[in-house]
Design a protein around this motif. Structure first.
Motif, short mmCIF file in Angstrom:
data_model
loop_
_atom_site.label_atom_id
_atom_site.label_comp_id
_atom_site.label_asym_id
_atom_site.label_seq_id
_atom_site.Cartn_x
_atom_site.Cartn_y
_atom_site.Cartn_z
N HIS A 36 0.85 -1.18 0.00
CA HIS A 36 0.00 0.00 0.00
C HIS A 36 0.89 1.24 0.00
O HIS A 36 1.95 1.26 0.64
N SER A 37 0.45 2.26 -0.70
CA SER A 37 1.18 3.52 -0.71
C SER A 37 0.19 4.67 -0.60
O SER A 37 -1.00 4.50 -0.86
N VAL A 38 0.69 5.82 -0.18
CA VAL A 38 -0.19 6.98 -0.01
C VAL A 38 0.56 8.23 -0.45
O VAL A 38 1.74 8.41 -0.15
N THR A 39 -0.12 9.09 -1.21
CA THR A 39 0.45 10.35 -1.67
C THR A 39 -0.58 11.46 -1.52
O THR A 39 -1.79 11.21 -1.56
N ALA A 40 -0.10 12.67 -1.35
CA ALA A 40 -0.97 13.84 -1.27
C ALA A 40 -1.29 14.34 -2.67
O ALA A 40 -0.40 14.42 -3.53
N TYR A 41 -2.55 14.69 -2.89
CA TYR A 41 -2.95 15.23 -4.19
C TYR A 41 -2.61 16.70 -4.31
O TYR A 41 -2.34 17.20 -5.39
N ASP A 42 -2.62 17.41 -3.17
CA ASP A 42 -2.38 18.85 -3.20
C ASP A 42 -1.61 19.27 -1.95
O ASP A 42 -1.48 18.49 -0.99
N SER A 43 -1.12 20.49 -1.96
CA SER A 43 -0.27 20.97 -0.87
C SER A 43 -1.03 21.09 0.45
O SER A 43 -0.45 20.89 1.52
N THR A 98 -15.78 18.61 -6.92
CA THR A 98 -14.38 18.46 -6.52
C THR A 98 -13.71 17.34 -7.31
O THR A 98 -14.37 16.41 -7.78
N GLN A 99 -12.39 17.43 -7.42
CA GLN A 99 -11.65 16.35 -8.05
C GLN A 99 -11.75 15.08 -7.23
O GLN A 99 -11.83 13.97 -7.77
N PHE A 100 -11.78 15.25 -5.92
CA PHE A 100 -11.98 14.09 -5.04
C PHE A 100 -13.28 13.38 -5.39
O PHE A 100 -13.32 12.15 -5.51
N MET A 122 -9.96 10.29 0.76
CA MET A 122 -9.01 9.27 0.34
C MET A 122 -9.66 8.35 -0.68
O MET A 122 -10.77 7.85 -0.46
N VAL A 123 -8.95 8.13 -1.79
CA VAL A 123 -9.46 7.27 -2.86
C VAL A 123 -8.38 6.25 -3.22
O VAL A 123 -7.24 6.63 -3.47
N PRO A 124 -8.73 4.96 -3.26
CA PRO A 124 -7.74 3.94 -3.63
C PRO A 124 -7.69 3.73 -5.14
O PRO A 124 -8.70 3.89 -5.84
N ASP A 125 -6.53 3.35 -5.61
CA ASP A 125 -6.35 3.00 -7.02
C ASP A 125 -5.66 1.65 -7.09
O ASP A 125 -4.61 1.45 -6.48
N THR A 153 -4.73 8.06 -2.71
CA THR A 153 -4.51 9.48 -2.94
C THR A 153 -5.32 10.27 -1.92
O THR A 153 -6.50 9.98 -1.68
N VAL A 154 -4.67 11.27 -1.31
CA VAL A 154 -5.29 12.07 -0.24
C VAL A 154 -5.55 13.48 -0.77
O VAL A 154 -4.64 14.15 -1.27
N TYR A 155 -6.79 13.92 -0.65
CA TYR A 155 -7.23 15.22 -1.14
C TYR A 155 -7.65 16.09 0.05
O TYR A 155 -8.26 15.59 1.00
N SER A 156 -7.37 17.37 -0.01
CA SER A 156 -7.91 18.28 1.00
C SER A 156 -9.35 18.61 0.64
O SER A 156 -9.70 18.76 -0.53
#
Length: 288
Positions: A36-43, A98-100, A122-125, A153-156
């Motif tokens: 599993h991995s996690v990244t931020a979509y935006d600052s 929203t993009q989320f 949070m959305v999984p791919d 992917t983590v979105y604000s």
């Protein structure tokens, strides 16, 4: 469990409530894939979670847990985790425009963590081997790709959706009707395929259900919520099998249309039942 967002939401919530250990969450996630991995979509998402930015370095499963803990613990009320199961035409639980929201609809699942003004989505791919895309056309039935990872992917989120709680009792009552309707549809299709070279639909339903039984549910889950999830899984499996048998078991386009129309509302009933059951499980962790 039928999707990774459910596994992560109920087990991470149990961990945050002190009803489960981090290893329990990791074990639940490993039932889907060990990676599993996690990244931020935006600052802003990076600022709220502590994830790297602007370097989009993938971090592992423990960072996924830390991300949720950082945001959830800042919320004034618990549980601070919510599940969304959106589909086109039914976007309950998503903030509009929203993009989320768009990515959640594409995935069919998402998690919202935190409170208004400080929340994340949070959305999984699903990730598959690189050579899967190069597999010969027409081999889909012969080649079942093995899931090699889940990337979250983590979105604000600036705002939280306004949702009406789904009563578990009402959801269970509606699900009982759905069970009967789904069973009737499957029976009709079974009769229609009696002369065709097609496996017993009941056996096909069991095959669809089998992989879901490996996923555990937290011990604190209410008995009624567990029962609703089991019945919802059964109806969903019948819908899946019936949808595949409709072109085989029915002769005319009008029959196909009528059967499809009969099955379509059942999907909404299943989603409502699952959302109500998961919400009950999330709340039960904080009462145990």
């Amino acid at each position: 469990m039928w999707c990774p967002s459910v596994s992560l939401s109920v087990w991470a919530n149990s961990w945050l409530a002190g009803a489960a250990a981090p290893d329990d969450v990791l074990d639940a996630l490993s039932q889907w894939t060990p990676t599993h991995s996690v990244t931020a979509y935006d600052s802003v998402a990076a600022e709220r979670t502590g994830l790297p930015w602007p370097d989009l370095d993938n971090t592992g499963a423990m960072s996924l847990l830390q991300t949720m803990r950082t945001v959830a613990r800042a919320a004034p009320a618990q549980p601070a985790i919510a599940l969304a199961l959106p589909v086109p035409g039914d976007v309950r639980g998503l903030p509009p425009g929203t993009q989320f929201g768009r990515d959640a609809i594409a995935a069919g699942e998402a998690i919202i963590v935190g409170s208004a003004g400080a929340a994340i989505g949070m959305v999984p791919d699903f990730e598959y081997p690189d050579d899967y895309a190069d597999s010969p056309a027409g081999d889909d039935d012969e080649f079942e790709p093995e899931l090699c990872g889940l990337s979250w992917t983590v979105y604000s989120l600036d705002t939280l959706p306004v949702t009406s709680p789904i009563d578990l009792g009402e959801a269970e009552y509606a699900l009982r009707d759905a069970v009967r309707s789904a069973a009737d549809a499957l029976g009709a299709l079974r009769a229609g395929t009696s002369g065709a070279d097609v496996a017993d639909p009941r056996r096909l339903v069991e095959q669809v259900l089998e992989p879901t039984r490996a996923h555990r549910i937290p011990d604190h889950a209410p008995v009624r919520a567990v029962r609703v999830l089991e019945n919802a899984a059964h109806v969903d499996a019948i819908i899946t099998v019936s949808s595949g048998l409709i072109p085989i078991g029915l002769q005319s386009s009008s029959e196909v249309q009528l059967a499809s129309d009969a099955l379509r509302p059942l999907g909404g009933v299943v989603r409502s039942a699952r959302l109500a059951a998961v919400d009950a499980i999330l709340h039960s962790a904080w009462r145990s």
